[in-house]
Design an enzyme around this catalytic site. Structure first.
Site, PDB file in Angstrom:
ATOM      1  N   ASP B  33      11.674  -0.274   8.574  1.00  0.00           N
ATOM      2  CA  ASP B  33      12.310  -0.960   7.440  1.00  0.00           C
ATOM      3  C   ASP B  33      12.663   0.034   6.342  1.00  0.00           C
ATOM      4  OD1 ASP B  33      11.940  -3.525   8.613  1.00  0.00           O
ATOM      5  OD2 ASP B  33       9.820  -3.390   8.071  1.00  0.00           O
ATOM      6  N   HIS B  34      12.103   1.201   6.449  1.00  0.00           N
ATOM      7  CA  HIS B  34      12.271   2.198   5.369  1.00  0.00           C
ATOM      8  C   HIS B  34      12.744   3.503   5.999  1.00  0.00           C
ATOM      9  CE1 HIS B  34      11.152   5.085   2.191  1.00  0.00           C
ATOM     10  NE2 HIS B  34      11.162   4.073   1.373  1.00  0.00           N
ATOM     11  N   PHE B  35      14.042   3.625   6.398  1.00  0.00           N
ATOM     12  CA  PHE B  35      15.078   2.598   6.265  1.00  0.00           C
ATOM     13  C   PHE B  35      15.632   2.297   7.658  1.00  0.00           C
ATOM     14  CE2 PHE B  35      14.857   5.000   2.348  1.00  0.00           C
ATOM     15  CZ  PHE B  35      14.827   4.010   1.384  1.00  0.00           C
TER      16      PHE B  35
END
Lengths: 132, 162
Positions: B33-35
């Protein structure tokens, strides 16, 4: 070290520790109300003062020790107000804050204790401390 | 997932300094999610790794008598990105120790590169303070589980690196 040199150094320390601007720091500025300090900042400030002035500061020596007002058994606090005995205790413990204590004594609510902590009281403490 | 942001200690000098290792793996959920499509180790979790290293260093110096919590990050600068496959070494030096808390200077290195550096201030909680607030010491990071990281560190380095 002169009073002005100490003041400038204290100012730099507060600018670093509290992320405030140079011009925000004045002798009468209150650390919490005016400079946005929180309780966690005081330990950081103590560490920086110790390092910069090469001194050792005991707990409750510079800033009011919250323990003083924590327990009703001490007789220092009654119904959220600092008693005359409590005021005597603060005067004894924090001689460098005598001017602030005079103001505080007019409305000695525990919630106002934080107003004792001003830039000037820190400077006075360091002046006394470094004078030996 | 457990809240461990260091994998083991490479060095531990009581009351002085410690070096902890964090291996960054693409298997870690948060990197996806990051990223999305561009995994980077979040700076906040590197601060957590440095704080866990420093918290144990300070807690050990005080005999693990009180829980140590992160109070403040007065300064932290990031100089580069950390990506999966990197091994981070958190070099943490204890600069202040007192019963109320302490402070550390810290540096995160990947190989020769300094990827982050800064200062962290810790508070020690008083027993009556955390009991009153329902603070469970047994769940606190350094008191039980994270101490095992130290054991693993010792097991991994039978001959202590100097």
């Amino acid at each position: 070290m002169t009073h002005d040199e100490i003041y400038d150094k204290v100012k730099d320390i507060l600018v670093d520790a509290l992320s405030v601007d140079d011009e925000d720091v004045s002798p009468n500025a209150k650390l919490m109300a005016d400079l946005g300090a929180e309780s966690i900042d005081f330990l950081d400030i103590v560490f920086r003062l110790e390092k910069n002035f090469n001194i050792k500061i005991e707990r409750g020596e510079l800033f009011p020790d919250p323990e003083t007002f924590a327990s009703p058994d001490t007789g220092f606090v009654k119904e959220g107000t600092v008693t005359p005995a409590g005021l005597d205790e603060i005067r004894k413990k924090l001689p460098h804050a005598s001017a602030e204590i005079d103001v505080f004594a007019k409305d000695p609510q525990v919630s106002n204790v934080q107003d004792l902590i001003t830039v000037d009281m820190i400077v006075k403490f360091i002046v006394n401390k470094t004078a030996g | 997932m457990r809240w461990f942001w260091i994998d083991r200690f490479a060095e531990f000098k009581s009351g002085s300094h410690a070096v902890a290792v964090k291996n960054v793996s693409l298997a870690e959920e948060h990197l996806h999610d990051h990223f999305p499509g561009y995994p980077i180790m979040p700076g906040s979790l590197m601060i957590e790794g440095m704080a866990q290293t420093g918290g144990i260093l300070l807690g050990e110096a005080l005999g693990f008598e009180k829980p140590v919590v992160l109070a403040k990050v007065p300064k932290m600068e990031f100089h580069g990105w950390v990506t999966p496959g990197d091994t981070i070494h958190y070099h943490v030096h204890l600069t202040d120790v007192r019963p109320e808390g302490g402070a550390v200077q810290t540096k995160a290195m990947v190989g020769e590169n300094v990827v982050a550096e800064g200062e962290i201030v810790f508070f020690c909680l008083e027993p009556n303070n955390f009991a009153a607030n329902g603070f469970d010491q047994s769940k606190f990071s350094f008191s039980l589980n994270l101490l095992d990281v130290m054991k693993i560190g010792k097991a991994g380095y039978p001959s202590e690196p100097s």
